[in-house]
Design a protein around this motif. Structure first.
Motif, PDB file in Angstrom:
ATOM      1  N   UNK A 158      -0.423 -16.023  11.022  1.00 54.23           N
ATOM      2  CA  UNK A 158      -1.221 -16.138   9.801  1.00 54.23           C
ATOM      3  C   UNK A 158      -1.950 -14.824   9.520  1.00 54.23           C
ATOM      4  N   UNK A 159      -1.975 -14.424   8.260  1.00 58.85           N
ATOM      5  CA  UNK A 159      -2.820 -13.294   7.848  1.00 58.85           C
ATOM      6  C   UNK A 159      -3.803 -13.858   6.831  1.00 58.85           C
ATOM      7  N   UNK A 160      -5.101 -13.610   7.015  1.00 57.89           N
ATOM      8  CA  UNK A 160      -6.120 -14.186   6.128  1.00 57.89           C
ATOM      9  C   UNK A 160      -6.798 -13.079   5.329  1.00 57.89           C
ATOM     10  N   UNK A 161      -6.798 -13.225   4.030  1.00 52.40           N
ATOM     11  CA  UNK A 161      -7.342 -12.166   3.164  1.00 52.40           C
ATOM     12  C   UNK A 161      -8.575 -12.665   2.431  1.00 52.40           C
ATOM     13  N   UNK A 162      -9.693 -11.997   2.627  1.00 52.38           N
ATOM     14  CA  UNK A 162     -10.924 -12.336   1.896  1.00 52.38           C
ATOM     15  C   UNK A 162     -11.125 -11.281   0.815  1.00 52.38           C
ATOM     16  N   UNK A 200       0.086   2.923 -14.449  1.00 51.20           N
ATOM     17  CA  UNK A 200      -0.341   3.121 -13.050  1.00 51.20           C
ATOM     18  C   UNK A 200      -0.948   1.838 -12.490  1.00 51.20           C
ATOM     19  N   UNK A 201      -1.700   1.126 -13.350  1.00 52.88           N
ATOM     20  CA  UNK A 201      -2.308  -0.137 -12.911  1.00 52.88           C
ATOM     21  C   UNK A 201      -1.200  -1.138 -12.564  1.00 52.88           C
ATOM     22  N   UNK A 202      -0.221  -1.254 -13.469  1.00 54.50           N
ATOM     23  CA  UNK A 202       0.877  -2.213 -13.230  1.00 54.50           C
ATOM     24  C   UNK A 202       1.650  -1.860 -11.973  1.00 54.50           C
ATOM     25  N   UNK A 203       1.925  -0.569 -11.808  1.00 54.87           N
ATOM     26  CA  UNK A 203       2.693  -0.106 -10.663  1.00 54.87           C
ATOM     27  C   UNK A 203       1.961  -0.404  -9.345  1.00 54.87           C
ATOM     28  N   UNK A 204       0.648  -0.187  -9.357  1.00 55.28           N
ATOM     29  CA  UNK A 204      -0.085  -0.414  -8.108  1.00 55.28           C
ATOM     30  C   UNK A 204      -0.179  -1.905  -7.788  1.00 55.28           C
ATOM     31  N   UNK A 205      -0.374  -2.738  -8.812  1.00 58.62           N
ATOM     32  CA  UNK A 205      -0.437  -4.198  -8.560  1.00 58.62           C
ATOM     33  C   UNK A 205       0.920  -4.679  -8.048  1.00 58.62           C
ATOM     34  N   UNK A 206       1.984  -4.165  -8.680  1.00 59.09           N
ATOM     35  CA  UNK A 206       3.339  -4.530  -8.251  1.00 59.09           C
ATOM     36  C   UNK A 206       3.554  -4.128  -6.781  1.00 59.09           C
ATOM     37  N   UNK A 207       3.066  -2.920  -6.440  1.00 58.87           N
ATOM     38  CA  UNK A 207       3.194  -2.432  -5.062  1.00 58.87           C
ATOM     39  C   UNK A 207       2.499  -3.365  -4.071  1.00 58.87           C
ATOM     40  N   UNK A 208       1.305  -3.833  -4.441  1.00 62.46           N
ATOM     41  CA  UNK A 208       0.550  -4.724  -3.538  1.00 62.46           C
ATOM     42  C   UNK A 208       1.285  -6.058  -3.384  1.00 62.46           C
ATOM     43  N   UNK A 209       1.792  -6.594  -4.507  1.00 63.31           N
ATOM     44  CA  UNK A 209       2.511  -7.879  -4.411  1.00 63.31           C
ATOM     45  C   UNK A 209       3.826  -7.740  -3.640  1.00 63.31           C
ATOM     46  N   UNK A 210       4.524  -6.636  -3.836  1.00 62.49           N
ATOM     47  CA  UNK A 210       5.769  -6.433  -3.072  1.00 62.49           C
ATOM     48  C   UNK A 210       5.479  -6.343  -1.587  1.00 62.49           C
ATOM     49  N   UNK A 211       4.378  -5.660  -1.265  1.00 68.81           N
ATOM     50  CA  UNK A 211       3.959  -5.548   0.135  1.00 68.81           C
ATOM     51  C   UNK A 211       3.664  -6.940   0.709  1.00 68.81           C
ATOM     52  N   UNK A 212       2.945  -7.775  -0.087  1.00 64.68           N
ATOM     53  CA  UNK A 212       2.651  -9.145   0.373  1.00 64.68           C
ATOM     54  C   UNK A 212       3.942  -9.944   0.577  1.00 64.68           C
ATOM     55  N   UNK A 213       4.865  -9.789  -0.381  1.00 62.31           N
ATOM     56  CA  UNK A 213       6.139 -10.544  -0.293  1.00 62.31           C
ATOM     57  C   UNK A 213       6.940 -10.145   0.931  1.00 62.31           C
ATOM     58  N   UNK A 214       6.807  -8.878   1.345  1.00 63.08           N
ATOM     59  CA  UNK A 214       7.625  -8.391   2.461  1.00 63.08           C
ATOM     60  C   UNK A 214       7.088  -8.847   3.827  1.00 63.08           C
ATOM     61  N   UNK A 215       5.942  -9.535   3.836  1.00 65.27           N
ATOM     62  CA  UNK A 215       5.337  -9.931   5.115  1.00 65.27           C
ATOM     63  C   UNK A 215       6.047 -11.113   5.742  1.00 65.27           C
ATOM     64  N   UNK A 216       6.194 -11.047   7.063  1.00 65.52           N
ATOM     65  CA  UNK A 216       6.733 -12.206   7.769  1.00 65.52           C
ATOM     66  C   UNK A 216       5.620 -13.226   7.998  1.00 65.52           C
TER      67      UNK A 216
END
Ligand SMILES: Nc1ncnc2c1ncn2[C@@H]1O[C@H](COP(=O)(O)OP(=O)(O)O)[C@@H](O)[C@H]1O
Ligand SMILES: [Mg+2]
Length: 158
Positions: free
Chosen positions: A65-69, A135-151
């Motif tokens: 589990x990863x918990x994000x506050x 730039x805003x869209x690209x960075x948000x997309x980057x964060x969501x892609x990073x989240x999606x790539x998590x096991x």
């Protein structure tokens, strides 16, 4: 943890210093395990934040589990929100500062990240300069892609 004052004046320390809330804890953990969203609402200082940290503390025993506050109250613009969001997400997942900084470089190298370490807590953080909608869209997309790539299974609070 050894402390001289037995009374906790701020923040969540550990389950030993957290009182009651047993029913609420069980109920919320059950909801999380069944992918149900939860809203906690009350007046200030009733214990919402502490309850979330208490639950995260218990969920984090399982290393999957990863918990994000995420506290968005202080964000007054999209750019501030992205910085708070990105820092909360990457800090919750990357356990070591070197890994944190490598990930920031991988994800946002084109957004001029300025990285730093808090001299009191030792926590790493970064600041992006976001000048356009793209730039805003690209960075948000980057964060969501990073989240999606998590096991790991992601649990978040915002
Ligand atoms: N169950 C608890 N046991 C011990 N102290 C608590 C508990 N819940 C809250 N507190 C303490 O009360 C204060 C306010 O709690 P907090 O979680 O910040 O409230 P809220 O998020 O609702 O404003 C904090 O100092 C916190 O440490
Ligand atoms: Mg709170």
């Amino acid at each position: 943890m050894k402390i001289s004052n037995p009374f906790i004046l701020s923040g969540y320390i550990s389950k030993e210093f957290f009182c009651d809330r047993e029913k609420e804890t069980t109920k919320i953990i059950e909801a999380i395990q069944n992918n149900r969203n939860i809203t906690l609402f009350s007046q200030r200082r009733i214990g919402k934040t502490s309850l979330i940290y208490h639950i995260f503390n218990s969920l984090k025993i399982d290393k999957n589990n990863a918990c994000i506050y995420l506290d968005v109250l202080a964000s007054t613009s999209l750019s501030e929100f992205i910085n708070v969001f990105g820092n909360s997400v990457i800090n919750a997942i990357e356990s070591k500062p070197e890994k944190f900084f490598k990930k920031v470089k991988d994800l946002f190298s084109n957004l001029r990240p300025v990285i730093s370490i808090d001299s009191l807590t030792g926590s790493p953080s970064f600041q992006l300069t976001i000048d356009s909608k793209q730039e805003a869209e690209k960075s948000i997309e980057g964060i969501f892609n990073y989240l999606k790539s998590q096991k790991k299974k992601i649990q978040s609070s915002n």
